[in-house]
Write an enzyme that holds these catalytic residues in place. Structure first.
Site, PDB file in Angstrom:
ATOM      1  N   SER A   6      -1.431  -1.439   8.450  1.00  0.00           N
ATOM      2  CA  SER A   6      -1.667  -0.035   8.111  1.00  0.00           C
ATOM      3  C   SER A   6      -2.881   0.119   7.212  1.00  0.00           C
ATOM      4  O   SER A   6      -3.777   0.931   7.471  1.00  0.00           O
ATOM      5  CB  SER A   6      -0.435   0.560   7.422  1.00  0.00           C
ATOM      6  OG  SER A   6       0.650   0.656   8.305  1.00  0.00           O
ATOM      7  N   HIS A  48      -3.587   6.770   3.419  1.00  0.00           N
ATOM      8  CA  HIS A  48      -2.383   6.179   4.016  1.00  0.00           C
ATOM      9  C   HIS A  48      -1.202   7.144   3.934  1.00  0.00           C
ATOM     10  O   HIS A  48      -0.373   7.207   4.840  1.00  0.00           O
ATOM     11  CB  HIS A  48      -2.053   4.871   3.292  1.00  0.00           C
ATOM     12  CG  HIS A  48      -0.876   4.148   3.841  1.00  0.00           C
ATOM     13  ND1 HIS A  48       0.377   4.220   3.268  1.00  0.00           N
ATOM     14  CD2 HIS A  48      -0.735   3.342   4.930  1.00  0.00           C
ATOM     15  CE1 HIS A  48       1.230   3.485   3.963  1.00  0.00           C
ATOM     16  NE2 HIS A  48       0.584   2.938   4.972  1.00  0.00           N
ATOM     17  N   ARG A  50      -4.917   4.672  -0.652  1.00  0.00           N
ATOM     18  CA  ARG A  50      -3.502   5.017  -0.706  1.00  0.00           C
ATOM     19  C   ARG A  50      -3.276   6.480  -0.325  1.00  0.00           C
ATOM     20  O   ARG A  50      -2.286   6.831   0.319  1.00  0.00           O
ATOM     21  CB  ARG A  50      -2.943   4.741  -2.099  1.00  0.00           C
ATOM     22  CG  ARG A  50      -2.851   3.280  -2.464  1.00  0.00           C
ATOM     23  CD  ARG A  50      -1.861   2.525  -1.591  1.00  0.00           C
ATOM     24  NE  ARG A  50      -0.484   2.887  -1.846  1.00  0.00           N
ATOM     25  CZ  ARG A  50       0.369   2.188  -2.577  1.00  0.00           C
ATOM     26  NH1 ARG A  50      -0.030   1.071  -3.164  1.00  0.00           N
ATOM     27  NH2 ARG A  50       1.610   2.572  -2.720  1.00  0.00           N
TER      28      ARG A  50
END
Length: 221
Positions: free
Chosen positions: A21, A47, A44
């Protein structure tokens, strides 16, 4: 079997999924406009929302990462506006206390008396913990406005503010107010309507991961 659902091969191993990912996020996200210190936080955030383009609409003050990390290292509390942000912050064996006052029994009557939202009223109860805290707002723009209105010169000041209120009513304005606030509190925000609890929590998690990797223990408070 006729009509059977064709399910493609997919990763099942949690570690492999996690690694793949973030590899894909790095491959599709333009981080060139971000300082190195902020790139991990941006990854982050991407994501968390699945939108690589947000990296180009982040706004921050130069001292944000260093101020936020310093607060976490010294065990400062993390103040959040709603339980969704609190629940998204990954637990640590030793870590900073996450505080949310949205369910304080005083909030409903306080919101009614002030003529504002419960989120904003809850923020007004932060004064005893606010000095030197890391703040993460991921829901109502009124919560961010309430925070900024309560930061007069000489009063308690947070170490840094993560401002990700989401929506089509006042979210843009609240973030711009954070950017231009005369108190100069270090901040990170995302211009426009996008944001949300998952993104606010993701930013906190990125900062916590950095402190953990650096081997800096965070005392209990």
């Amino acid at each position: 079997m006729t009509g059977a659902l064709a399910i493609p091969d997919y990763l099942c191993n949690p570690t492999a999924i996690y690694r793949e990912s973030f590899a894909r996020v790095r491959a599709v996200t333009d981080l060139s406009s971000l300082p190195v210190a902020l790139q991990e936080v941006a990854i982050r955030l991407v994501h968390a929302c699945g939108m690589p383009e947000i990296a180009t609409t982040l706004s921050w003050s130069p001292a944000f990462v260093s101020a936020a990390l310093a607060a976490l290292r010294r065990g400062a509390p993390i103040l959040v506006d709603v339980q969704m942000v609190a629940q998204g912050i990954l637990p640590r064996q030793r870590g900073n206390k996450v505080l949310c006052t949205i369910n304080d029994p005083r909030v409903p009557s306080l919101a009614m008396n002030l003529g504002t939202t419960r989120s904003a009223a809850a923020v007004s109860l932060w004064q005893e913990w606010l000095q030197g805290a890391l703040v993460a707002i991921g829901n109502a723009p009124t919560a961010l406005f309430s925070l900024l209105e309560g930061l007069p010169a000489g009063g308690p000041q947070p170490a840094a503010i993560i401002g990700f209120p989401v929506g089509f009513v006042s979210a843009v304005e609240a973030k711009e107010a954070l950017i231009s606030h005369p108190g100069n509190v270090p901040y990170l925000t995302l211009r426009g309507c996008r944001g949300g609890s998952a993104m606010a929590a993701a930013a906190v998690n990125a900062l916590l991961d950095i402190t953990a990797r650096q081997g800096l223990s965070v005392p209990e408070i």
